[in-house]
Scaffold this active site. Structure first.
Site, PDB file in Angstrom:
ATOM      1  N   HIS A  93       0.852  -1.189   0.000  1.00 37.08           N
ATOM      2  CA  HIS A  93       0.000   0.000   0.000  1.00 37.08           C
ATOM      3  C   HIS A  93       0.886   1.238   0.000  1.00 37.08           C
ATOM      4  O   HIS A  93       2.050   1.186   0.420  1.00 37.08           O
ATOM      5  CB  HIS A  93      -0.900   0.009   1.230  1.00 37.08           C
ATOM      6  CG  HIS A  93      -1.971  -1.032   1.212  1.00 37.08           C
ATOM      7  ND1 HIS A  93      -3.065  -0.979   2.043  1.00 37.08           N
ATOM      8  CD2 HIS A  93      -2.124  -2.150   0.456  1.00 37.08           C
ATOM      9  CE1 HIS A  93      -3.850  -2.018   1.804  1.00 37.08           C
ATOM     10  NE2 HIS A  93      -3.290  -2.745   0.854  1.00 37.08           N
ATOM     11  N   GLU A 100       0.976   3.837   1.875  1.00 32.40           N
ATOM     12  CA  GLU A 100       1.491   4.211   3.190  1.00 32.40           C
ATOM     13  C   GLU A 100       2.694   3.350   3.578  1.00 32.40           C
ATOM     14  O   GLU A 100       3.710   3.872   4.048  1.00 32.40           O
ATOM     15  CB  GLU A 100       0.408   4.047   4.273  1.00 32.40           C
ATOM     16  CG  GLU A 100      -0.834   4.862   4.037  1.00 32.40           C
ATOM     17  CD  GLU A 100      -1.946   4.123   3.310  1.00 32.40           C
ATOM     18  OE1 GLU A 100      -3.121   4.342   3.652  1.00 32.40           O
ATOM     19  OE2 GLU A 100      -1.644   3.330   2.369  1.00 32.40           O
ATOM     20  N   CYS A 104      -6.185   1.892   5.867  1.00 33.33           N
ATOM     21  CA  CYS A 104      -6.814   0.659   6.322  1.00 33.33           C
ATOM     22  C   CYS A 104      -6.181   0.231   7.649  1.00 33.33           C
ATOM     23  O   CYS A 104      -5.210   0.823   8.117  1.00 33.33           O
ATOM     24  CB  CYS A 104      -6.642  -0.436   5.277  1.00 33.33           C
ATOM     25  SG  CYS A 104      -4.932  -1.024   5.115  1.00 33.33           S
ATOM     26  N   CYS A 139      -2.387  -0.525   7.508  1.00 36.15           N
ATOM     27  CA  CYS A 139      -1.562   0.678   7.421  1.00 36.15           C
ATOM     28  C   CYS A 139      -1.556   1.453   8.729  1.00 36.15           C
ATOM     29  O   CYS A 139      -0.521   2.007   9.112  1.00 36.15           O
ATOM     30  CB  CYS A 139      -2.027   1.545   6.251  1.00 36.15           C
ATOM     31  SG  CYS A 139      -1.674   0.769   4.657  1.00 36.15           S
TER      32      CYS A 139
END
Length: 174
Positions: free
Chosen positions: A57, A59, A87, A90
């Site tokens: 992801h 992040e 999410c 993260c």
């Protein structure tokens, strides 16, 4: 507009540029940038498909980049800017990396773990507190995601129509 708000918008614009890179690769367009003392120390965009990595992801990639650059997995004092509400995975990484401040653009109703689906940062068992604020350039951040999925749905419809058209060929009488 306050100096802080102007700074947040500037860094969110940078995160949006990273999100566009993800979209260009067919990834969900999310971008993230880590800032410490007014300078970028890490950047990332979504790449789970192209990296064959479910943890890739924006992040996570930005945090990894920042940690490598500063030579420390602890990033206290840093701010993470991300175009979409993080999410749960993260948020865990944000806490473990000791990010001091999280700024995000659009909310994520289905999987957002800050204010939408969960309020993960409010869980008492965490030993690190992260200041979080959302809504920075939210409209633009949301548009980027909406446009991406709109294009994706249109492409899927075209592919279905093409398959239907192709499967109908040769079935009629000569």
């Amino acid at each position: 507009m306050s100096v802080g708000a102007a700074t947040d918008k500037r860094w969110m614009a940078r995160a949006l540029a990273l999100a566009e890179q993800a979209a260009a690769r067919g990834e969900v367009p999310v971008g993230a940038v880590v800032v410490l003392d007014g300078r970028e120390i890490g950047a990332g965009f979504n790449a789970p498909i192209s990296d064959c990595d479910p943890t890739a992801h924006a992040e996570i990639r930005a945090l990894r980049d920042a940690a490598r650059r500063v030579g420390n997995y602890r990033l206290s004092g840093a701010t993470l800017y991300v175009t979409l509400e993080p999410c749960t995975m993260c948020v865990g990484a944000i806490v473990h990396s000791r990010i001091s401040r999280l700024v995000y653009g659009a909310t994520e109703p289905k999987a957002g773990a800050i204010e939408s689906a969960r309020h993960t940062l409010e869980e008492e068992h965490f030993n690190w507190r992260v200041e979080a604020s959302g809504g920075v350039l939210a409209e633009r951040c949301g548009e980027v995601i909406s446009q991406f999925f709109s294009r994706r749905r249109a492409e899927m419809r075209r592919q279905r129509q093409q398959r239907t058209h192709d499967s109908g060929k040769g079935q009629g009488k000569p």
